[in-house]
Design an enzyme around this catalytic site. Sequence first.
Site, short mmCIF file in Angstrom:
data_model
loop_
_atom_site.label_atom_id
_atom_site.label_comp_id
_atom_site.label_asym_id
_atom_site.label_seq_id
_atom_site.Cartn_x
_atom_site.Cartn_y
_atom_site.Cartn_z
N GLU B 174 17.79 -8.72 -20.70
CA GLU B 174 17.94 -8.80 -19.05
C GLU B 174 17.14 -9.94 -18.94
O GLU B 174 16.25 -10.50 -19.66
CB GLU B 174 17.32 -7.56 -18.74
N GLU B 317 15.00 -11.02 -22.24
CA GLU B 317 16.56 -11.56 -22.74
C GLU B 317 17.10 -10.88 -23.74
O GLU B 317 18.17 -11.28 -24.50
CB GLU B 317 16.17 -12.90 -22.93
#
Lengths: 354, 354
Positions: B174, B317
């Site tokens: 994310e 991420e």
Amino acid sequence: MSTKWLDLPAKPIDQAMLAAAWDRESQLTKPPGSLGCLEAIAVRLAAMQGTQQPGLERVRITVFAADHGIADEGVSAFPQAVTGQMIANFAHGGAAISVLAHQLGASLEVVDVGSKADCAAMPGVIVSKAGAGTANFRHQPAMRESQLASALQTGRDAVARAVKDGAQLFIGGEMGIANTSAASAVACALLGVSASAMVGPGTGLDQAGVAHKAKVIDEALALHQPALTSPLQILRHVGGFEIAALCGAYVSSAQAGLPVLVDGFIASSAALLALRIRPDAADWLFFGHASAEPGYVHLMQALNARPLVNLDMRLGEGSGAAVALPILRLAAALHGQMATFAEAGVSAGSDLKP
Amino acid sequence: MSTKWLDLPAKPIDQAMLAAAWDRESQLTKPPGSLGCLEAIAVRLAAMQGTQQPGLERVRITVFAADHGIADEGVSAFPQAVTGQMIANFAHGGAAISVLAHQLGASLEVVDVGSKADCAAMPGVIVSKAGAGTANFRHQPAMRESQLASALQTGRDAVARAVKDGAQLFIGGEMGIANTSAASAVACALLGVSASAMVGPGTGLDQAGVAHKAKVIDEALALHQPALTSPLQILRHVGGFEIAALCGAYVSSAQAGLPVLVDGFIASSAALLALRIRPDAADWLFFGHASAEPGYVHLMQALNARPLVNLDMRLGEGSGAAVALPILRLAAALHGQMATFAEAGVSAGSDLKP
């Protein structure tokens, strides 16, 4: 055979590159510090290798195997014959470290530094025996001076081969029934801690077995106490051939400027020996996997080190270091390949107030 | 768009293979249990994939990016424009997860599930917006019902693509400025814990910033309290689009029988949502990297989970899961490729008394 080479200094790491690498870390497209331990790993690798693109594609794993006279005291859950059987298993590719080395694309060497087995006919095993097992250190010194020098040199020779083959990292593994007893005795003597605070189940003892092992080690330490006057004499009296080979390999790696990833408890006892002999070797060591042996915490405190992972492994062979290797590789890749804020056109958070 | 698909059960793992895989573990040439966590990982993978040779060569990493209205409250150290800038950085290969995916041989997808940026022209970015950022949940629900359904479906679609492409493992990442605030609010509401016990620095807040963030979240939770009647309503009122996409992806992976490696704090809040919606999805989740966010410990307790590594990373991420991926791969290889005691002619210690 001489141990005079132990007096040679470790190669200094590149201090200018160390500073430059920290500067680059601060410019990469991530909040400062957000890659955690990976940042310091990458910066150290950059300073070791003298480049902003450190790489660890070529890794040498050398497993040193040996037997231990102290096995006669019933300090292991396995019979001594397993040492030779496992050397064959390493060579045939069936052991954990064999599979790991293959998966990681690392080259694996197996060195018989002093087992009781006859490994001459095993293809791929390097035979460099300091003896057919150590003497039982509950009653006498584990090895003679000449055997100590031979085993240390065997570690040095392994590193020389690794350097010649272009290795960028060295992992030393060990195999030897009863070698947690030898490693525990070494650690106790180096740290001045009694065996009851240091000793654990190794690869499978029960509670009574652990208590027996601690008693054997404490008695041995009491016997040899007057002679335990230096790291080398500790190693000679209560150590093991593979522990000496690892110690020699770590000192030699630091002298050659070859980064090292240290495995678990037994390898860490060898690392503490190496740093007591050559404190300047510390810059070249990474620590891979935590050990559940109670003595491991003492070792890490003395080494001022933190292992990369703790997955409850307790196998040896270099397997814990091997499992941690990808973390070093990924840290190196991130440092060398991530975009900087300027390259990517990303706003750097550290310049801004929320 | 409906969320009815969330009611479909997770695929059961292969219980017969689970037992057979534990049996094989006991026959491999190592002391029982000496590979620690790797043994249970390998056995689970064998049961998930229905084979004694589990493999994780083909891995899909999907990064879901979105913006957050709550960023208006000054809860992040970075300006909101960074979300779009980082989407471009992912696509160009300069971000941490880009480098990691490349090193790991994993395929990387970037999905804009609701950023404020215009990503249509960015090559390689899949645009599937539920909105141009969520609403500011300090004052109103973060999303409408239709937006929630859309974001969940975006996660499901990503998993469908992964399955179609033959992926053997799914990692969700994310990116979204202020998304630790949304994840913290979700976790607080699910666990009944106040924000002051849950909230930390995210990717870079100082102490005053953390206190402010906790206050903002507690005020928002008080505002929405009457409406927080289910996991989905919690997600809708105080969550984020990328959190919803991750939640949808996790549920969908379990339904499809695709193993998942969950990243850090934000991903774990999405995992807790997924398991509150579908408890039977739990069998399909591994947890990669511990988070330093104070709330992470609460999440792991509620999930009854233990992350594989803790390297002090706090980037998101999917980077923490990516760094842990090699451990799963090595566990699978060890299980499938090590020799048994019988194959190697090694004496099994568990049959013997010291």
